[in-house]
Design a protein around this motif. Structure first.
Motif, mmCIF file in Angstrom:
data_model
loop_
_atom_site.group_PDB
_atom_site.id
_atom_site.type_symbol
_atom_site.label_atom_id
_atom_site.label_comp_id
_atom_site.label_asym_id
_atom_site.label_seq_id
_atom_site.Cartn_x
_atom_site.Cartn_y
_atom_site.Cartn_z
ATOM 1 N N ARG A 27 33.513 44.137 30.217
ATOM 2 C CA ARG A 27 33.402 43.900 31.596
ATOM 3 C C ARG A 27 32.030 42.780 31.945
ATOM 4 N NH1 ARG A 27 32.123 44.520 36.832
ATOM 5 N NH2 ARG A 27 33.965 44.849 38.303
ATOM 6 N N MET A 28 30.965 43.127 31.605
ATOM 7 C CA MET A 28 29.965 42.344 31.711
ATOM 8 C C MET A 28 30.159 40.973 31.021
ATOM 9 S SD MET A 28 27.812 43.835 33.769
ATOM 10 C CE MET A 28 27.621 45.311 34.646
ATOM 11 N N GLN A 30 32.938 39.426 30.833
ATOM 12 C CA GLN A 30 33.770 38.852 31.939
ATOM 13 C C GLN A 30 33.090 38.304 33.055
ATOM 14 O OE1 GLN A 30 36.691 37.987 30.932
ATOM 15 N NE2 GLN A 30 36.075 38.711 28.954
ATOM 16 N N VAL A 31 31.868 39.261 33.617
ATOM 17 C CA VAL A 31 31.245 39.034 34.618
ATOM 18 C C VAL A 31 30.410 37.543 34.414
ATOM 19 C CG1 VAL A 31 29.124 39.782 35.896
ATOM 20 C CG2 VAL A 31 30.974 41.260 35.487
ATOM 21 N N ASP A 32 29.955 37.547 33.187
ATOM 22 C CA ASP A 32 29.308 36.365 32.743
ATOM 23 C C ASP A 32 30.167 35.011 32.937
ATOM 24 O OD1 ASP A 32 27.013 37.688 31.924
ATOM 25 O OD2 ASP A 32 27.427 37.371 29.710
ATOM 26 N N GLY A 35 30.531 34.541 36.696
ATOM 27 C CA GLY A 35 29.242 34.038 37.048
ATOM 28 C C GLY A 35 28.888 32.522 36.995
ATOM 29 N N GLU A 51 35.279 43.125 46.264
ATOM 30 C CA GLU A 51 34.919 44.449 45.793
ATOM 31 C C GLU A 51 35.697 45.493 46.747
ATOM 32 O OE1 GLU A 51 30.684 44.987 46.121
ATOM 33 O OE2 GLU A 51 30.234 43.258 44.677
ATOM 34 N N PHE A 78 29.518 47.202 40.438
ATOM 35 C CA PHE A 78 29.478 46.162 41.166
ATOM 36 C C PHE A 78 27.900 45.706 41.112
ATOM 37 C CE2 PHE A 78 33.519 47.506 43.566
ATOM 38 C CZ PHE A 78 34.151 46.966 42.639
ATOM 39 N N SER A 81 26.686 44.501 38.012
ATOM 40 C CA SER A 81 26.996 43.092 37.798
ATOM 41 C C SER A 81 26.547 42.011 38.739
ATOM 42 C CB SER A 81 28.735 43.175 37.931
ATOM 43 O OG SER A 81 29.295 44.089 37.404
ATOM 44 N N ARG A 82 26.153 42.294 39.889
ATOM 45 C CA ARG A 82 25.539 41.332 40.769
ATOM 46 C C ARG A 82 24.270 41.046 40.180
ATOM 47 N NH1 ARG A 82 28.029 44.640 44.829
ATOM 48 N NH2 ARG A 82 26.118 45.525 45.275
ATOM 49 N N GLU A 85 24.470 38.700 37.165
ATOM 50 C CA GLU A 85 24.871 37.292 37.497
ATOM 51 C C GLU A 85 23.572 36.767 38.345
ATOM 52 O OE1 GLU A 85 28.427 36.377 39.920
ATOM 53 O OE2 GLU A 85 29.298 38.397 39.467
#
Length: 94
Positions: A27-28, A30-32, A35, A51, A78, A81-82, A85
């Protein structure tokens, strides 16, 4: 409940923790990607509507019994993740 049942339950929790960790790492990653897109397109990191939509979906999937705990877990995801980012944004020179 005897100790063998608790031991089995703990082993199962350990197995699940391993799977959750692998999924959270994915997941992280994909967050990258998201971002980077947000940065390139001058978009905010925090998108409350996104969210809220996710929380609605995952709590429905969890069912009434587990919804409060699942909501809390996803709120923590969340937040992490923020933070990621923000950290990546700072590392890239902003």
């Amino acid at each position: 409940m005897d100790t063998s049942q608790i031991d089995r339950a703990r082993q199962e929790i350990d197995r699940i923790n391993g799977e959750l960790t692998a999924l959270l790492v994915e997941r992280m990653k994909q967050v990258d990607i998201v971002g980077e897109w947000k940065k390139a397109n001058d978009q905010p990191i925090f998108v409350p509507a996104r969210e809220e939509a996710i929380l609605k979906k995952v709590t429905a999937l969890a069912g009434e019994e587990f919804a409060p705990e699942i909501k809390a877990v996803f709120e923590a995801v969340f937040e992490a993740s923020r933070r990621r980012e923000e950290r990546l944004k700072k590392q890239s020179g902003e």
